[in-house]
Structure formats: structure tokens, C-alpha cells
Scaffold this active site. Structure first.
Site, PDB file in Angstrom:
ATOM      1  N   CYS A 195       0.813  -1.223   0.000  1.00 11.01           N
ATOM      2  CA  CYS A 195       0.000   0.000   0.000  1.00 11.01           C
ATOM      3  C   CYS A 195       0.844   1.269   0.000  1.00 11.01           C
ATOM      4  CB  CYS A 195      -0.946  -0.003   1.194  1.00 11.01           C
ATOM      5  SG  CYS A 195      -0.164  -0.470   2.755  1.00 11.01           S
ATOM      6  N   HIS A 214      -3.385   6.304   4.470  1.00 12.37           N
ATOM      7  CA  HIS A 214      -1.983   6.583   4.759  1.00 12.37           C
ATOM      8  C   HIS A 214      -1.630   7.992   4.285  1.00 12.37           C
ATOM      9  CE1 HIS A 214      -1.450   2.505   5.822  1.00 12.37           C
ATOM     10  NE2 HIS A 214      -0.665   2.073   4.864  1.00 12.37           N
TER      11      HIS A 214
END
Lengths: 357, 357
Positions: B152, B265
Site C-alpha cells: 500500500c 496513509h
């Protein structure tokens, strides 16, 4: 010259042997309250103690050691007989009242940004550049003046980075911060707590201090944006490092981010050096550095967290490793945590005051 | 070759004109659930759909479009007739069952790290290197094989950094992450929520997933530490960038930190380039880049936050500015946010599957 207690004005003219009279400006704030804790824990010698704040707080009581003090309203006349004034009520208050304190004969240790970059005002991290006070000629009871406490993020960075700089000469620092609520004051800490409750209850978060949701979120530091695309907090890290190191050539690139943590800042720091320095040397340098606690246990994946550093004096340092993106051994990365209210503000200011004793 | 529906085995041998039969492995996890949402939102063509999970979840029901499916236990025989298998049940499950899926004729899009660095397995971010699938010769219904979904943090970094790399050739990337709970799965998200409640109530936080308090705290990424002092998450960002860019020379130095945020994130990224690139050019390049949303409003201090990126497809990019610590105009810094579950996992995998159609 005697060790017996004197009235402030007498002791002042005679050189320091007795405990200084101290004023705390902004005593009701997060840093003001921490001043009291730090002064008490470090057994700082105090003659008379004045608790100063805005008219709104005047008349309230504050406990210190085994006495209760009444908060007085801050005015230009507040500093009569004061030897040492610890300011932490924001830059505009410092700009308005610091000169009055100096005119009354006090040394001001100012926690705001008001005078940090002023020529002739020493900007001091005691572990880094204690000599700056002597160079400015400031002496308690003899030569009043202003000493500036650096920005919290700068202090927390320079405590561990300076000894590495001395070992291998830093030429470029790239830092990304993870900054706690406390940097924006007690109200911001309360807002983070309130928002967290609200979000967990499925309610819309109350936003008064910051224009964004803070709970379970993070955001670019809320200080004013400069034309170069860096915010004030980031530029403080650049300019203050230059002043404290007396080296305007070292490159500093900062990204300042506020995270939903209460009172300790973290910083991810990558340093390029003129000279090679390996991990083992860096670790040994840091182990011997004042104000640094190593927490760098790779086997158990145990490195500093903001909670480790909270309510602690030292800056915690871990993740010490060779920078993979430079091939000549002249790069290191670190991850550090330091208490924003304590080493980032109140403790550093009291340590400056201790240098004056 | 006809547009009428076929049984899977017929359509497979005849080339793709009908909707593929799809299996979702790990459908009960955070990413598995997001697979369903993304497939539905993007109207992904599906013939038969198999919901696969561990024996523990077998027999439970899952809704998709207007049907209810019963979860089947994952075994080596689960893939009969399956054209496309989306795996997100961790590396060990992928290692154990991906070969069976390929042997049954399926193309596997694997969200785990199991095969990312395996020679011959394309590692794909559709905005960055879609050609890698064709180069590997993988074709739905014709040439089964494994395609890996990158980590990710790597995906969220490379979506904005690759177009800048194409414009000015990156030679070094320094990245510090602010990673959400979701990267450690649904249980970690629940733990963050539970701990936050407990801390607000003055109770000790329950620690099951992570060995530290997570609420109102942050910590170095919990993946295994390597002998070089970098954790696995950080080394993934290095090695995967090299593989995706087909350039093992670009320097990547990552510091991966987990912050108390739910599902997006953030990354603070500083890039050094071979060639000069100014802010205006960088902004224009990013404005035209697929998968990127600019949020870079200096006047109102409005930049990406994890909440802005949550439940969104694009990576949000802001704080685009010239790196102050290099003097020759060959450095830029950015701050980016991307949904970890979506672009960091499920969406990227479904976009890979769309390339196969």
C-alpha cells in the site's frame, strides 16, 4: 557579597548569591503549569515568586511547593524587583511586556517566537549552545536582557542531531514531524479529547481550534504559509538551526504535520554529512550525549514513541541506521520523540535559567 | 467467439468475450469487503462469483449486488472454473493456494507480499506500469498466472512520484509515512477504536494486535526488522519501487510509522532529480496525472488529510514545493494521502483485473 537572603534590589547590585525573584508570565497555560512542575522537581532556587496572567485569570489561586499564590494581572509594572521572568503567553504578550521586564532589571527567558531571530538575543538549547548567553553578556542581577527559547520542534531535533553534527559535520537535514496537540496549547489538547469522544459516539466533531477534524486524522501544521510554500513552523526549524549552530549553510528541509497525540512530538530525521559516520559510531556518540536517551532495540522492535517521551526530560532516539539512499556512508536516519511541553518548552527554559545561576 | 454467455471452461478456451468467473479469497477481511464494494461501484463484469474464506467463516452469508452468497471454505479445489482470483488473506494463504488457482486456469491478482519480488510475476500499479502484464504474457482465459499488487505505501507513493520521475528523472526519494490502522487489518482498526474509548475513560488500553498503546500514540512500523536496521515495510518500498520502475539505481530511504488514523496513509516525500523541475511544472504534471487529485491551496492552508482521502479512489497531493535544502532546483517535497484499503489494496487489484478484460 553574602549568602544571607537579601531584598531583590540589593542582591541584584551585589551580584548573585541569593535565590532570584522569579515571575512566571502565562502561568495558567499548558507551558506555564509545566514551568511550576519543572521548577519544583529541579528544586530551582526562588526568592519571591510572582504568578502573572491575563486579567481573566487574575485573582485565581495557584499552588507551588507548599504555598498558595494568587495570580496577579500582568501589567508593565509587574516586574519591580523581579530577577528572572519566564514568559510563555504567546508572542504578542512577549512583544508587549518583555521590554518592561528588562527595564525593571530582569532577565527574560521567552518561550515565544517574538525575539528568537532578533540580533543580539541569544537562542539557546543548553545542551547545544550554552555559550551564547555569555557571549551576549547577559547576567542575572547584573545585565538584564532577553534569552529566547527555540521552537519545540527545533529543540527536539537539535538535541540529538548536534552531537552527530560535531562528529561528522551535517550538511543537509530532511525532517518530517509528527507533532502533538500540546504545541497548540491546552485548548487544542482538550479539543482532541472532545473530538475523539464525539467521533467514537458517532457525533460530528466540534471544531474550534483547528478548521479540520483532528481526532483520528492528521494535517499539515496550521501556522501561516510563507510564499515559498513552507509554513512558519517549518521555517522556524530552518532559521533557528542556522542561528543556534551559527551556520547558515546547513540545508534544512522540514515538513511539519500535526498528529492526534497529546504532548510529545516525534520526528523522522535524515542527515547528510560532510564526513562518513557509521551506525556504531553514531550510536556511541548519542549514548554519551546530554539530554539523549537511546531506545534502539532492533531485536524486539522497540523504538521511541510519544508516550515513552511524555513527562520525560530527555529526547528519546532510535531507528539509528545508515541511509540506504546514499552510497558513501555519509547519511544517517533517526526517529526521535521528545515531550513538547517539557523539553520543547518549559524544561528548556528552566535549564537556560539554571545556566544563569 | 460470441457475445452470448458461456460456461467458464468454454469461454476460457475461446478467448474472452463473456464476463469472467471470479473468486474472492479472504472475503471477510477489510480488503476482502472492499473488493466487493469496488467491484460493485465499478460495475466489474462477473459471471459466477465465489466467496472464499477460512473454515471459520464458511457458511456465513455475504451480500453482493442484489444476491446473497454463502462463503465457502478455501481449499485447493475451490478454483475449478474460476477465471480470476482476487487474493487478500495474507502471504501464507497466497503461498499455499495461488498455485492451485493458476493450475485451475485462473489469473491470480494477489494482494499479499508473497510473490511481489518473484521473477516473472508482474508487480503492477495500473497508472505506472500496466505494460508489465502484457510483457509477462498473462491473459484472462488464455494464459493463467500471478500478478502481484504492490504494498500500500509503495502504491500511494508511486502514483504521484512516477509522473514527476518521468518529467525530471528521480535519483533519490526520502519518504516518511504516517500509516493507518487498516494496514494491519480490521482487527487493528477495532483495537484503535477500543483503546481510544478506554484511554478516554481512564482505563488501561487493551493491547492484542500491537505491543504498544496505539490510541493517542504512534510507533515504528511493526513489521520485522532487517539486519540493516530497516523494517520489512520500509524495504518493500525500496525493492518494489526498483521492480515497478525497472530501475534498481534510484535511491529510496523510507521511515514507516503507524499513526492513530483509521484507513488512509499519509506520506511526506522529498525527491532529488537528475534534472531541474520547478513547482509550477510539477503541479501541472500532477494535475494531468491519472489517479492524482491536487489539493494544494496555500492561501487557505488546505492540504490533503487522511480523512480527505478516505473512501476515495485517488491519491491526494499537496504541499508541492521546492526543496529548500538543495540549491540547484533539483529537489521537490510533497505531502500525499491515499486510502490504504482502497487504492493501497482493493482498488489497485481491481484496476489490474480491469486491464485484463
Amino acid at each position: 557579597m553574602t549568602s544571607a537572603p537579601h531584598a531583590a534590589d540589593q542582591s541584584r547590585s551585589a551580584g548573585r548569591t541569593s535565590a532570584p525573584n522569579v515571575a512566571i508570565v502565562g502561568v495558567t497555560g499548558a507551558v506555564g503549569q509545566e514551568f511550576l512542575r519543572v521548577l519544583e522537581q529541579r528544586n530551582f532556587p526562588i526568592g519571591e515568586l510572582k504568578m502573572l496572567a491575563s486579567a481573566r485569570s487574575a485573582g485565581k489561586s495557584v499552588a507551588f511547593r507548599d504555598k498558595t499564590y494568587t495570580i496577579e494581572e500582568l501589567t508593565e509594572k509587574s516586574f519591580k524587583g523581579v530577577d528572572l521572568a519566564l514568559f510563555s503567553a504567546g508572542g504578542s504578550i512577549s512583544k508587549k511586556y518583555a521590554d518592561a521586564a528588562v527595564a525593571a532589571g530582569a532577565v527574560v527567558v521567552d518561550n515565544s517566537s517574538a525575539f528568537r531571530m532578533t540580533e543580539g538575543v541569544p537562542l539557546v538549547v543548553p545542551e547545544v549552545n550554552p555559550e551564547a548567553i555569555e557571549q551576549a553578556g547577559i547576567k542575572l542581577g547584573e545585565k538584564p536582557g532577553i534569552i529566547a527559547n527555540p521552537n519545540c520542534s527545533t529543540i527536539i531535533m537539535l538535541v540529538p542531531v548536534t552531537p552527530l553534527h560535531k562528529a561528522a559535520k551535517a550538511k543537509r537535514i530532511i525532517v518530517s514531524t509528527y507533532q502533538a496537540a500540546s504545541g497548540a496549547g491546552a485548548a487544542a489538547m482538550a479539543e482532541l479529547e472532545q473530538q475523539s469522544r464525539e467521533v467514537l459516539e458517532g457525533k460530528p466533531p466540534t471544531m474550534e481550534i483547528f478548521p479540520f477534524q483532528y481526532a483520528f486524522n492528521l494535517f499539515s501544521h496550521n501556522s501561516d504559509m510563507q510564499p515559498n510554500g513552507y509554513n512558519q513552523e517549518e521555517m522556524k526549524m530552518v532559521h533557528e538551526t542556522h542561528k543556534i549552530w551559527n551556520d547558515a549553510k546547513v540545508g534544512v528541509n522540514a515538513t511539519c504535520i500535526r498528529v492526534p497525540v497529546m504532548r510529545a512530538h516525534a520526528e523522522s530525521i535524515t542527515i547528510e554529512f560532510e564526513n562518513p559516520i557509521d551506525e556504531a559510531t553514531a550510536r556511541e556518540v548519542l549514548r554519551q550525549s546530554p539530554g539523549v536517551s537511546l531506545m534502539d532495540d532492533r531485536e524486539s522492535n522497540r523504538f521511541p514513541t510519544p508516550l515513552d517521551a511524555s513527562d520525560r526530560d530527555n529526547v528519546y532516539v532510535g531507528r539509528i541506521r545508515t541511509d540506504l539512499s546514499v552510497t558513501d556512508g555519509r547519511g544517517l536516519s533517526l526517529f526521535v520523540c521528545g515531550d513538547q511541553i517539557r523539553k520543547g518548552a518549559a524544561l528548556n527554559a528552566v535549564q537556560i535559567a539554571e545556566l544563569l545561576l
